[in-house]
Design a protein around this motif. Structure first.
Motif, PDB file in Angstrom:
ATOM      1  N   MET A  72      10.802  -1.603   0.309  1.00 56.68           N
ATOM      2  CA  MET A  72      10.066  -2.399   1.295  1.00 56.68           C
ATOM      3  C   MET A  72       9.770  -1.571   2.539  1.00 56.68           C
ATOM      4  SD  MET A  72      11.775  -6.236   0.884  1.00 56.68           S
ATOM      5  CE  MET A  72      13.030  -5.883   2.049  1.00 56.68           C
ATOM      6  N   GLU A  73      10.744  -0.802   3.003  1.00 51.79           N
ATOM      7  CA  GLU A  73      10.558   0.013   4.205  1.00 51.79           C
ATOM      8  C   GLU A  73       9.555   1.146   3.958  1.00 51.79           C
ATOM      9  OE1 GLU A  73      10.844   1.183   8.110  1.00 51.79           O
ATOM     10  OE2 GLU A  73      11.416  -0.690   7.161  1.00 51.79           O
ATOM     11  N   LEU A  74       9.601   1.754   2.794  1.00 47.93           N
ATOM     12  CA  LEU A  74       8.653   2.816   2.445  1.00 47.93           C
ATOM     13  C   LEU A  74       7.224   2.286   2.469  1.00 47.93           C
ATOM     14  CD1 LEU A  74       7.950   5.655   1.364  1.00 47.93           C
ATOM     15  CD2 LEU A  74       8.428   4.761  -0.929  1.00 47.93           C
ATOM     16  N   ILE A  75       7.008   1.145   1.873  1.00 51.48           N
ATOM     17  CA  ILE A  75       5.670   0.570   1.837  1.00 51.48           C
ATOM     18  C   ILE A  75       5.236   0.113   3.229  1.00 51.48           C
ATOM     19  CG2 ILE A  75       4.266  -1.303   0.889  1.00 51.48           C
ATOM     20  CD1 ILE A  75       6.075  -1.067  -1.647  1.00 51.48           C
ATOM     21  N   ARG A  76       6.143  -0.477   3.979  1.00 51.62           N
ATOM     22  CA  ARG A  76       5.829  -0.919   5.345  1.00 51.62           C
ATOM     23  C   ARG A  76       5.387   0.267   6.202  1.00 51.62           C
ATOM     24  NH1 ARG A  76       7.475  -1.157  10.379  1.00 51.62           N
ATOM     25  NH2 ARG A  76       9.288   0.125  10.036  1.00 51.62           N
ATOM     26  N   ARG A  77       6.164   1.362   6.160  1.00 54.89           N
ATOM     27  CA  ARG A  77       5.812   2.552   6.955  1.00 54.89           C
ATOM     28  C   ARG A  77       4.476   3.136   6.497  1.00 54.89           C
ATOM     29  NH1 ARG A  77      11.119   4.313   5.910  1.00 54.89           N
ATOM     30  NH2 ARG A  77      10.202   5.970   4.664  1.00 54.89           N
ATOM     31  N   SER A  78       4.238   3.113   5.200  1.00 55.77           N
ATOM     32  CA  SER A  78       2.976   3.637   4.674  1.00 55.77           C
ATOM     33  C   SER A  78       1.794   2.800   5.131  1.00 55.77           C
ATOM     34  CB  SER A  78       3.031   3.687   3.147  1.00 55.77           C
ATOM     35  OG  SER A  78       4.029   4.579   2.715  1.00 55.77           O
ATOM     36  N   LEU A  79       1.949   1.484   5.138  1.00 58.50           N
ATOM     37  CA  LEU A  79       0.864   0.622   5.610  1.00 58.50           C
ATOM     38  C   LEU A  79       0.566   0.865   7.085  1.00 58.50           C
ATOM     39  CD1 LEU A  79       1.662  -2.744   3.813  1.00 58.50           C
ATOM     40  CD2 LEU A  79      -0.414  -1.377   3.563  1.00 58.50           C
ATOM     41  N   LEU A  80       1.616   1.021   7.878  1.00 60.10           N
ATOM     42  CA  LEU A  80       1.410   1.261   9.305  1.00 60.10           C
ATOM     43  C   LEU A  80       0.743   2.608   9.576  1.00 60.10           C
ATOM     44  CD1 LEU A  80       4.710  -0.240  10.747  1.00 60.10           C
ATOM     45  CD2 LEU A  80       2.381  -1.140  11.030  1.00 60.10           C
ATOM     46  N   ALA A  81       0.922   3.562   8.681  1.00 57.54           N
ATOM     47  CA  ALA A  81       0.336   4.896   8.858  1.00 57.54           C
ATOM     48  C   ALA A  81      -1.065   5.003   8.263  1.00 57.54           C
ATOM     49  CB  ALA A  81       1.241   5.952   8.221  1.00 57.54           C
ATOM     50  N   TRP A  82      -1.486   3.997   7.512  1.00 53.61           N
ATOM     51  CA  TRP A  82      -2.769   4.057   6.816  1.00 53.61           C
ATOM     52  C   TRP A  82      -3.930   4.113   7.794  1.00 53.61           C
ATOM     53  CZ3 TRP A  82      -6.325  -0.322   5.710  1.00 53.61           C
ATOM     54  CH2 TRP A  82      -7.382   0.066   4.861  1.00 53.61           C
ATOM     55  N   LEU A  83      -4.810   5.062   7.565  1.00 53.46           N
ATOM     56  CA  LEU A  83      -6.037   5.195   8.338  1.00 53.46           C
ATOM     57  C   LEU A  83      -7.150   5.548   7.351  1.00 53.46           C
ATOM     58  CD1 LEU A  83      -7.379   5.225  11.130  1.00 53.46           C
ATOM     59  CD2 LEU A  83      -6.812   7.642  11.281  1.00 53.46           C
TER      60      LEU A  83
END
Length: 91
Positions: A72-83
């Motif tokens: 969950m944390e990996l996906i959350r961080r990835s979503l926040l970094a998505w550009l």
């Protein structure tokens, strides 16, 4: 003994408010994440995209069946970094 290919892939089941192009870019981005093996389930996130960035990201724990905190944390961080690429070119 049959060997299983247990590659975990993320899939977007539903999205609202993103253009087809951004939905495609998000799908490609999420599928490139290296996930740990041996988990399965659904994660439901709600988030807003503003000026090409993910803002206000919330995990819907009641609608999610996956409870693995590290995933969950990996996906959350990835979503926040998505550009998305189209946002990068507009800078």
């Amino acid at each position: 003994m049959k060997e299983e290919s247990s590659v975990s892939r993320l899939q977007i089941m539903s999205v609202m408010g993103l253009s087809k192009q951004r939905n495609y870019l998000l799908t490609q981005y999420l599928q490139a994440i290296q996930l740990p093996r041996g988990f399965g389930g659904d994660l439901v996130f709600e988030f807003q995209v503003s000026q090409g960035r993910v803002r206000h990201l919330v995990l819907d724990e009641q609608a999610s069946s996956l409870k693995e905190q590290t995933v969950m944390e990996l996906i959350r961080r990835s979503l926040l970094a998505w550009l998305p690429e189209e946002s990068r070119s507009n800078r």
